[in-house]
Design an enzyme around this catalytic site. Structure first.
Site, short mmCIF file in Angstrom:
data_model
loop_
_atom_site.label_atom_id
_atom_site.label_comp_id
_atom_site.label_asym_id
_atom_site.label_seq_id
_atom_site.Cartn_x
_atom_site.Cartn_y
_atom_site.Cartn_z
N LYS A 149 -7.62 -0.34 11.54
CA LYS A 149 -7.00 -0.80 10.29
C LYS A 149 -5.79 0.08 9.98
CE LYS A 149 -6.34 -1.20 5.64
NZ LYS A 149 -5.53 -0.35 4.77
N HIS A 194 -2.90 10.95 0.15
CA HIS A 194 -2.98 9.55 -0.26
C HIS A 194 -2.93 9.46 -1.79
CE1 HIS A 194 -3.77 5.52 1.11
NE2 HIS A 194 -4.65 5.36 0.15
N ASP A 209 4.37 -13.61 12.32
CA ASP A 209 3.08 -14.08 11.80
C ASP A 209 2.05 -12.94 11.90
OD1 ASP A 209 0.56 -15.28 11.59
OD2 ASP A 209 1.22 -17.13 12.54
N GLU A 239 0.81 -1.22 0.00
CA GLU A 239 0.00 0.00 0.00
C GLU A 239 0.85 1.27 0.00
OE1 GLU A 239 -3.07 0.16 3.03
OE2 GLU A 239 -3.66 2.17 2.38
#
Ligand code: NDP
Length: 425
Positions: free
Chosen positions: A266, A380, A282, A81
C-alpha cells in the site's frame, strides 16, 4: 535542469510554479494551466462520466529530487494523503546520493484474452491456434489498421488450457499480445478481440465466454533499481549499516507475511497511484496488475526487494507491470495532464512507466527507513497537523499558528487543535 530545489516547500504556490518554469520544467502554456487552478470545462465533465453532478477537486503537488536514468524530472502527484509527496521526495534524495534510479523495460505490450468454452478437443484446438498465428495477426491488423500503421498490432499469440478444481481441462484461453504503442490500449485491444473471436470460434468449434484485456500486465514489466551508500541512512539512534540491514530484513519479512505485505505494498502504491492519476492514467488498472503480480508465486508478497551488496551498499529493486499511456482515454481530455507531462519530461510511455516504478521504490525506501527507525507516526503526524488545524476550523493565518502549537503539544489530535484555536481567538 536540476530537480533538487532547496526550501521549495516554504515558497508560495505561485512562486513554486514560476520557479519550475524558470528552471525549464514548464512551458508558458504549462505554467498558465497550473496557475489558473481552473475546474474542468462543463462540457468535458458532463461527457466524461454518467450522471455528472459537480466536480471533486484534489490537490496536485510535486515530488523533487528524482534522477531517473540520469535525467532530472519533477514528479506531479495527485493525492489526498499528507506525507506522500514529502516521503517520495525524501526517498528520491537518498537514492540520488547513489546516482539515482536505473530502469529496465522488459517488454511493452498488452494482453487480450479470448476465453473459449465447450471446445470438443482442447489440446488439438490449442495446437490449431498456434498454427494459425499468422492468420490471427492478419485478421487483427484488418480490424485495427491505425495501430499497425503506427508500428504496433498483435505481436504473438499464446494459448493456455485452464483446468478446473479436478484439474481437468475446461477452458481454452487465447492470449493476443499486442503492441499498443503510446496508448494504454484497452479499447484498441477490445476492438481486436471482438474481430478475432468469431473466426477462432468457427475453427475450434467451441463458443466464447468473453473477450477482454487482462489487467495482469506481465507483458509490460518495468524494473527500477538503485544503490545507496549506507552512510546516508544513518539516524541519531542507528548507524547507516544498521538501518540498511533493518530495511533488508523488513523486505524479507514482507515476503513471508501477507498481513505485512499488504501494508508494505500500500505504501508503494501511495506514490504510484498519485503519479498514475496525475498522468491521466487508470489507477484501478495499475493497482489490479500490481497486486496480481505480487501474488505470482501463489503467495501474496511484498513487491520490492532491498539487500546489502558486497560493496556494503543498500540495493533496492522493484518490478511491476506498468502499462500506462501518454495518449488516449482521459489523458487526451484532462487539460492538466499536458502540464504534468512537461514536468515529467516524458515523450514516451516507457519513460513514464520508468518514472512511476521509480516513485514506488522511493516511497518504499522512505517508509521502510522510518518504520525500522523512529516509526512513521512522528513524521506522519507532523504533516497531518495542517489537516487537523483545518478540521478544527482554522482558516488563513490561523492554520500556521495552530500547526506551530500542535507540533509542540504532547498529543496531536483534533481536541488539542480545537483547544489551541479557541485560545488564539
Ligand atoms: P483510447 O480508446 O482513447 O485509444 C487510444 C487513442 O489514441 C486512439 O484513438 C488512437 O488513435 C490514439 N493515438 C494517437 N496516437 C497514438 C499512438 N502513438 N499510439 C497509440 N494510440 C494513439 O484509449 P485506450 O485504448 O488506451 O484506452 C484507455 C482507456 O480505457 C482508459 O480510460 C481505461 O480506463 C479504459 N478501459 C480500461 C479497461 C481495463 O483496464 N480493464 C477496460 C476498458 C476500458 P486511433 O484510433 O487512430 O488508433
Amino acid at each position: 535542469m536540476d530537480s533538487t530545489i532547496s526550501k521549495f516547500y516554504q515558497k508560495s504556490r505561485q512562486e513554486r510554479i514560476k520557479l519550475l518554469a524558470e528552471k525549464g520544467f514548464l512551458t508558458e502554456q504549462g505554467e498558465q494551466l497550473l496557475m489558473d487552478e481552473q475546474l474542468l470545462d462543463a462540457t468535458i465533465a458532463d461527457n466524461m462520466i454518467e450522471n455528472q453532478l459537480s466536480q471533486f477537486p484534489l490537490p496536485i503537488g510535486v515530488a523533487l529530487n528524482f534522477l531517473v536514468n540520469q535525467k532530472d524530472v519533477i514528479v506531479p502527484m495527485v493525492t489526498e494523503e499528507p506525507s506522500v509527496i514529502a516521503a517520495s521526495s525524501n526517498g528520491a534524495k537518498m537514492i540520488r546520493s547513489g546516482g539515482g534510479f536505473t530502469t529496465e523495460i522488459h517488454e511493452r505490450a498488452m494482453i487480450g484474452q479470448l476465453i473459449f468454452k465447450d471446445v470438443p478437443d482442447i489440446e488439438a484446438a490449442a495446437k490449431m491456434i498456434q498454427d494459425k498465428e499468422s492468420d490471427i495477426i492478419e485478421i487483427a491488423s484488418r480490424a485495427h489498421p491505425s495501430i499497425v500503421k503506427r508500428g504496433g498490432g498483435v505481436k504473438r499469440v499464446e494459448t493456455r488450457i485452464i483446468t478446473n478444481e479436478e484439474r481437468a481441462p475446461e477452458y481454452l484461453t487465447v492470449h493476443l499480445i499486442v503492441d499498443v504503442q503510446e496508448a494504454m490500449g484497452a479499447n484498441t485491444i477490445n476492438t481486436i478481440l471482438e474481430a478475432t473471436a468469431e473466426p477462432i470460434t468457427n475453427w475450434i468449434k467451441g463458443s466464447t465466454l468473453m473477450q477482454i484485456l487482462s489487467n495482469y500486465g506481465d507483458a509490460s514489466l518495468v524494473t527500477a533499481k538503485c544503490e545507496i551508500p549506507v552512510t546516508v541512512l544513518a539516524t541519531q539512534e542507528y548507524s547507516g549499516a544498521e538501518v540498511a540491514n533493518r530495511i533488508s530484513e523488513a523486505t524479507h519479512y514482507a515476503h513471508l507475511d501477507p498481513y505485512r505485505a499488504a501494508t508494505h505494498n500500500k505504501g508503494i502504491m501511495n506514490g504510484i497511484d498519485a503519479v498514475v492519476m496525475a498522468s491521466g492514467n487508470d489507477t484501478r488498472a495499475i493497482e489490479a496488475g500490481a497486486h496480481a503480480y505480487a501474488s505470482r508465486t501463489g503467495r501474496y508478497k511484498g513487491m520490492s526487494n532491498w539487500f546489502v551488496n558486497e560493496a556494503g551498499n543498500l540495493v533496492g529493486e522493484l518490478t511491476l507491470p506498468m502499462p500506462v499511456g501518454t495518449v488516449g482515454g482521459a489523458i487526451s481530455v484532462l487539460p492538466l495532464v499536458k502540464a504534468n507531462q512537461e514536468l515529467l519530461q516524458i515523450h514516451q510511455a516507457t519513460e513514464l512507466a520508468s518514472i512511476i516504478v521509480s516513485v514506488g521504490l522511493a516511497q518504499n525506501l522512505s517508509a521502510l527507513k522510518a518504520l525500522v527507525t523512529e516509526g512513521i507516526q512522528r513524521g506522519h503526524m507532523s504533516l497531518q497537523a495542517k489537516a487537523l488545524a483545518i478540521h478544527a476550523g482554522a482558516t488563513g493565518d490561523e492554520i500556521e499558528q495552530v500547526v506551530a502549537e500542535l507540533r509542540k503539544a504532547p498529543q496531536m489530535n483534533l481536541a488539542t487543535a480545537q483547544a489551541i484555536l479557541k485560545k488564539i481567538n
